[in-house]
Design a protein around this motif. Structure first.
Motif, PDB file in Angstrom:
ATOM      1  N   LYS A  60       0.831  -1.209   0.000  1.00  0.00           N
ATOM      2  CA  LYS A  60       0.000   0.000   0.000  1.00  0.00           C
ATOM      3  C   LYS A  60       0.864   1.257   0.000  1.00  0.00           C
ATOM      4  CE  LYS A  60      -2.711  -1.329   3.428  1.00  0.00           C
ATOM      5  NZ  LYS A  60      -3.818  -1.376   4.417  1.00  0.00           N
ATOM      6  N   ALA A  66      -5.137   2.214  -1.279  1.00  0.00           N
ATOM      7  CA  ALA A  66      -5.951   2.540  -0.114  1.00  0.00           C
ATOM      8  C   ALA A  66      -6.468   1.335   0.648  1.00  0.00           C
ATOM      9  CB  ALA A  66      -7.137   3.409  -0.546  1.00  0.00           C
ATOM     10  N   SER A  67      -6.473   0.170   0.036  1.00  0.00           N
ATOM     11  CA  SER A  67      -7.082  -0.976   0.711  1.00  0.00           C
ATOM     12  C   SER A  67      -6.236  -2.233   0.574  1.00  0.00           C
ATOM     13  CB  SER A  67      -8.474  -1.247   0.135  1.00  0.00           C
ATOM     14  OG  SER A  67      -8.363  -1.758  -1.184  1.00  0.00           O
ATOM     15  N   ASN A  68      -6.510  -3.181   1.454  1.00  0.00           N
ATOM     16  CA  ASN A  68      -5.836  -4.480   1.368  1.00  0.00           C
ATOM     17  C   ASN A  68      -6.209  -5.205   0.081  1.00  0.00           C
ATOM     18  OD1 ASN A  68      -4.625  -4.010   3.820  1.00  0.00           O
ATOM     19  ND2 ASN A  68      -5.977  -5.356   4.973  1.00  0.00           N
ATOM     20  N   VAL A  69      -7.446  -5.049  -0.344  1.00  0.00           N
ATOM     21  CA  VAL A  69      -7.899  -5.697  -1.581  1.00  0.00           C
ATOM     22  C   VAL A  69      -7.083  -5.166  -2.761  1.00  0.00           C
ATOM     23  CG1 VAL A  69      -9.845  -5.944  -3.173  1.00  0.00           C
ATOM     24  CG2 VAL A  69     -10.218  -6.163  -0.722  1.00  0.00           C
ATOM     25  N   ALA A  70      -6.892  -3.847  -2.812  1.00  0.00           N
ATOM     26  CA  ALA A  70      -6.102  -3.260  -3.898  1.00  0.00           C
ATOM     27  C   ALA A  70      -4.654  -3.761  -3.847  1.00  0.00           C
ATOM     28  CB  ALA A  70      -6.143  -1.738  -3.818  1.00  0.00           C
TER      29      ALA A  70
END
Length: 101
Positions: A60, A66-70
């Protein structure tokens, strides 16, 4: 042999010796001399509580995500390493899984 690698580390040398990371590396260096004595539970706990969260934070920060998924889905080519697009999270997980226990 390690001078070049040390110069390429993105973490400031004072953090390597005075931080939690530095203390962890020192512990691992000492522990590796006597051999690994942990269990499968230790390895899984380390992965879920230390390695994966640290990996997600690093991804990140590195890519402004911005996110763990990203972070888990970030894929791009790495100049000088690979011309093809690759997923950093998956590559790190494979590396972790290939470490000798």
């Amino acid at each position: 042999e390690y001078r070049l690698a040390r110069s390429m580390v993105a973490v400031h040398h004072s953090l390597m010796s005075d931080s939690r990371l530095g203390r962890s590396l020192l512990y691992l260096r000492k522990a590796s001399r006597s051999g690994f004595s942990g269990s499968v539970l230790d390895i899984l706990t380390d992965f879920h509580e230390v390695f994966e969260p640290s990996l997600l934070v690093a991804l990140k920060m590195a890519f402004g995500l911005a996110s763990n998924v990203a972070a888990r889905n970030e894929a791009r080519a790495v100049p000088g390493v690979a011309a093809h697009e690759g997923n950093f999270y998956d590559a790190a997980i494979k590396m972790y899984g290939s470490l000798p226990v």
